[in-house]
Design an enzyme around this catalytic site. Structure first.
Site, PDB file in Angstrom:
ATOM      1  N   ASP B  92       3.183 -23.244  14.430  1.00 48.92           N
ATOM      2  CA  ASP B  92       3.114 -24.643  14.030  1.00 48.92           C
ATOM      3  C   ASP B  92       3.830 -24.772  12.683  1.00 48.92           C
ATOM      4  O   ASP B  92       4.325 -23.775  12.141  1.00 48.92           O
ATOM      5  CB  ASP B  92       1.664 -25.132  13.981  1.00 48.92           C
ATOM      6  CG  ASP B  92       0.856 -24.409  12.926  1.00 48.92           C
ATOM      7  OD1 ASP B  92       1.430 -23.631  12.148  1.00 48.92           O
ATOM      8  OD2 ASP B  92      -0.368 -24.608  12.879  1.00 48.92           O
ATOM      9  N   SER B  93       3.863 -25.977  12.152  1.00 49.47           N
ATOM     10  CA  SER B  93       4.674 -26.199  10.955  1.00 49.47           C
ATOM     11  C   SER B  93       3.858 -26.128   9.672  1.00 49.47           C
ATOM     12  O   SER B  93       4.398 -26.244   8.574  1.00 49.47           O
ATOM     13  CB  SER B  93       5.298 -27.584  11.035  1.00 49.47           C
ATOM     14  OG  SER B  93       4.264 -28.559  11.022  1.00 49.47           O
ATOM     15  N   GLY B  94       2.553 -25.974   9.802  1.00 52.64           N
ATOM     16  CA  GLY B  94       1.702 -25.989   8.617  1.00 52.64           C
ATOM     17  C   GLY B  94       1.201 -27.375   8.283  1.00 52.64           C
ATOM     18  O   GLY B  94       0.283 -27.535   7.478  1.00 52.64           O
ATOM     19  N   GLY B 221      -1.383 -35.137  16.685  1.00 56.24           N
ATOM     20  CA  GLY B 221      -2.272 -36.187  16.218  1.00 56.24           C
ATOM     21  C   GLY B 221      -3.272 -36.664  17.247  1.00 56.24           C
ATOM     22  O   GLY B 221      -3.864 -37.728  17.095  1.00 56.24           O
ATOM     23  N   ASP B 271      -2.468 -25.517  23.257  1.00 54.48           N
ATOM     24  CA  ASP B 271      -3.070 -24.469  22.428  1.00 54.48           C
ATOM     25  C   ASP B 271      -4.357 -25.026  21.882  1.00 54.48           C
ATOM     26  O   ASP B 271      -4.491 -26.250  21.712  1.00 54.48           O
ATOM     27  CB  ASP B 271      -2.176 -24.098  21.241  1.00 54.48           C
ATOM     28  CG  ASP B 271      -2.313 -25.092  20.097  1.00 54.48           C
ATOM     29  OD1 ASP B 271      -1.741 -26.184  20.204  1.00 54.48           O
ATOM     30  OD2 ASP B 271      -3.027 -24.797  19.129  1.00 54.48           O
TER      31      ASP B 271
END
Lengths: 376, 376
Positions: B92-94, B221, B271
Site C-alpha cells: 500500500d502507499s502508507g 475509503g 486484502d
C-alpha cells in the site's frame, strides 16, 4: 520403562544410553524442550517432531492442572492426544512452581496449599494427588512431589526441608505403587534428590532416593542461583551414589555449557526453558557462541541465521530479518528464534552422543566450552 | 504486469482472471494476506506458501519505511529477499496508516507530515517519495498515495479531499512513469478511487482514475465504518466506470460475506487483516459460520479444528486444544488460528473461482451467505 547404557567415556563419567518408553525410545544424553501448558511456546508439534527432532518433551503439572484442568485432559484421553504429541512426555510434580508462588502458598505435612496465579482459587498438592494428576495427564515419566529449596538456603532449613521431601517421597512412591496407568502405556516415577548445596544432605538424599529403587532418578534444587561450580560439585557428590544403571535427570538445567559439564559428570537427561525463553528476547545459541540479535551489528547481516543449523529457519531466514522481527515485537520472531534454539540444543546433544560413541567426548567438550561461552 | 479474464458469470459481474507478474501468476478473484511489517503475523513464509497457498501478500509501506527502513530493505535486495517470499507482493502507499495517526500528522499540498508511532520522529510522505520507497521495497504492485477519508465524512470534506487525491495521483503517476524498477522484475502502479459515500464523487474519481490508464485500479475509503449496503452501492457505481479489462482491487475488505458480495460486483482482489487479527482473539471462520473458540462449549470438543479445512492445523489440532491455547494466551494459539483463517480465506476464493468457471457462482453464493453469517 527400560534403560540401557550403550557407550561410556573413558576420561569422564559421560555415557550414551537408551530409554525405552511406551511412546518410543530416547537416546541419552537428551535435552527435553519445555512445553509448560501442553505446548512448547511458539512451536507446532509437527515442527518439534520433524524439524527440531525432539524425542521427549516436558509438561508442567502445575500449569496443566490449573488450565485446561485434569478433567479436560482425561476426557481427551491424556496429554498426548490433547496436544498431538505422540512421543514421550515427562511431567514435573508441580513442586517447583508451587514453591515459586512465595506468599501464595502454605506448607503443611499433608502437602502444599496454594492460590492459583490465574484466578486466586485455593488448591492443595499432596504427594498422592500429584501422582493422580500425572496419571490422568498420562506422562511417560512422572516426578515425585518435593520441596525445591531456594538459594541461598540455611543448613537448618535445608535439613528440615529434606526430611519433608523424604516423607513425601515415601508417600508418593507408595501411591504410585498402589495405582495403575489410566491409558495403555506404562508410566515411570522418578524420585528427586534435594539437599541444597550441603554435601552431607545431598549424600543423605541420594542414598534415600537410591533405596527407593525407581526406574530413574532426578537431581533437583540446582541452577536456582548458586555458582555453577557449586552445582557441578553437588552433581558429582550425588552421582557417586545414584545407581549407575538408571537414568539421571538434572532438573531445570541449563546453558549449553551446563549441559556439557552435566554430561561429563554422568547426567543423562536435561530440561530448561532457556532456549525458548531467551529466544523470545532475541538471544540465539550457536556453536560459536551466543548472539543478541537486537544488537545493531546484525541489522544488515543478510547471512543465514545459522550456517551450521539444521532446522528450516536456519537456512531460509537471515540474521537481519530476525533482528527486524524481534525489534518489531513480531510473533514470527519468537517462533523463528525458538525453533533455532531448540534445534541447536537438540543438535548439541546429538554431537555429545556422537563424541561419546567415538571416544572423543572430553577433547571435544574442552574445545566447545570456550566457543559456547563467547558472545558474538 | 498482465491481466486476462478467463471466465465470466452470466448472472452477475463476477469474473475469473489471471494476473501475471515477475514473481509468478495469480488467479483472481484473490485474497491477499496482510504482512504488515514484512511478515504475516504468526505465520512462517513456508507455511504461507505450502500450507495456506497464498499467491500474493501485502506489505505496509508505512511500517516497512519506519522499520526496518528502506535502506535495510534495499541492501537486502528488496523485500522478497528480505522476508524469503518469492511470490508477488503488493504494497500500500502508507496513506491509510498516516491518516490513522490523527493528531500526529499534518496535511499539505506537498504531502503528509507525520510523526512515527514508534519514536515520535518526523517524516513526510509525498506522492513521489512513496513511489521511491515502493521501488526500493520492490513490490510487484505499488499503490498511489491518497487521502483515505473517514466515515462519516461530510460532502465538502470528501470533495476537497478527492481534489487533493487526484492532484497527488497525477504527480505519483508522473513520478512512476519517470522512474524504473530497482530490481530485475517489473512493477505496476495502481491508482485509488476515493469519494467517500457520495455517488457523484465516486463517479468523478472513477473517471479520473480510469483516464490514468494504469495496469490495475483500486477502490479505497470503504469498509471504514459505513453500512455494508452503502459499500456495495459504491462498488457498483465505481465498477460501472473502471475499465473492464483491468484488475479491480477493493482495499481493506473484509468479511467472507463482503468478499462474495465484492466478487459478485466485479472485484478481483481483496486484502484484510481480519483473518489474522481475529484469529489472535480466538475467532475462527469456517464454511458453516464463525466460531468464538473462547466459548465454554468448545472446552471438551475434541473434534478436529475444521473438518473441511485443508491446512495441517485443521487436521492435527482439536477445538478444545486451540481453546486452551487461546485462553492461556499461548503464542501457538495465535499461530494455529491464523493459519486456519488464512487457509479458509484462500480456500473460499478457490471455491469462488471454481463456481465462476462452472457457471454456478450466483446459486452457490446465495447458499453460502446465510451459512457464513452464522455464529456457531
Amino acid at each position: 520403562m527400560d534403560f540401557k547404557i550403550l557407550h561410556t567415556s573413558s576420561l569422564s563419567k559421560a555415557r550414551c544410553g537408551q530409554i525405552s518408553t511406551g511412546h518410543g525410545s530416547i537416546e541419552t544424553p537428551v535435552f527435553m524442550p519445555v512445553g509448560t501448558a501442553g505446548t512448547v511456546k511458539g512451536v507446532h508439534s509437527s515442527e518439534l517432531k520433524n524439524d527440531i527432532d525432539a524425542k521427549i518433551i516436558l509438561g508442567n503439572t502445575y500449569h496443566l492442572y490449573l488450565r485446561p484442568g485434569t478433567e479436560i485432559i482425561s476426557k481427551a484421553g491424556g496429554l498426548h492426544k490433547f496436544n498431538s504429541w505422540d512421543r514421550p512426555i515427562l511431567t514435573d510434580s508441580g513442586g517447583f512452581q508451587v514453591f515459586s508462588l512465595a506468599n501464595n502458598r502454605k506448607l503443611t505435612d499433608e502437602g502444599a496449599i496454594f492460590k492459583s496465579h490465574i484466578d486466586g482459587s485455593k488448591h492443595i498438592f499432596t504427594p498422592e494427588n500429584v501422582v493422580d494428576i500425572q496419571r490422568k495427564i498420562g506422562a511417560d515419566i512422572m516426578m515425585a512431589f518435593d520441596e525445591c529449596t531456594p538459594y541461598p538456603c540455611d543448613e537448618r532449613y535445608a535439613k528440615n526441608s529434606l526430611q519433608l521431601t523424604n516423607k513425601w517421597l515415601k508417600r508418593g512412591w507408595k501411591h504410585f505403587s498402589d495405582t495403575s496407568p489410566h491409558y495403555d502405556h506404562s508410566q515411570a516415577f522418578f524420585p528427586i534428590v534435594q539437599g541444597s548445596v550441603y554435601k552431607h544432605l545431598r549424600e543423605e538424599s541420594a542414598k534415600f532416593v537410591s533405596d527407593i529403587g525407581a526406574e530413574g532418578n532426578a537431581i533437583g534444587g540446582l541452577s536456582v542461583g548458586e555458582p555453577a561450580e557449586m552445582m557441578y560439585d553437588m552433581i558429582e557428590v550425588v552421582n557417586e551414589i545414584l545407581p549407575y544403571d538408571k537414568p539421571r535427570y538434572l532438573m531445570g538445567v541449563g546453558t549449553p555449557v551446563n549441559l556439557l559439564e552435566g554430561v561429563d559428570r554422568g547426567i543423562d537427561m536435561f530440561d530448561c526453558v532457556m532456549p525458548t525463553r531467551n529466544a523470545r528476547n532475541g538471544m540465539l545459541f550457536t556453536e560459536d557462541g551466543t548472539i543478541n540479535i537486537k544488537n545493531k551489528k546484525w541489522q544488515d547481516d543478510f547471512s543465514p541465521l545459522d550456517e551450521k543449523g539444521e532446522t528450516f529457519v536456519d537456512k531460509i531466514y537471515s540474521k537481519a530479518y530476525l533482528r527486524h522481527l524481534i525489534i518489531s515485537g513480531e510473533l514470527l520472531g519468537a517462533q523463528i528464534a525458538s525453533i533455532h534454539n531448540l534445534g541447536f540444543y537438540i543438535r548439541l546433544m546429538k554431537l555429545v552422543r556422537e563424541n561419546i560413541r567415538k571416544g572423543t567426548f572430553s577433547t571435544w567438550k574442552n574445545q566447545m566450552i570456550p566457543k559456547l561461552s563467547k558472545r558474538l
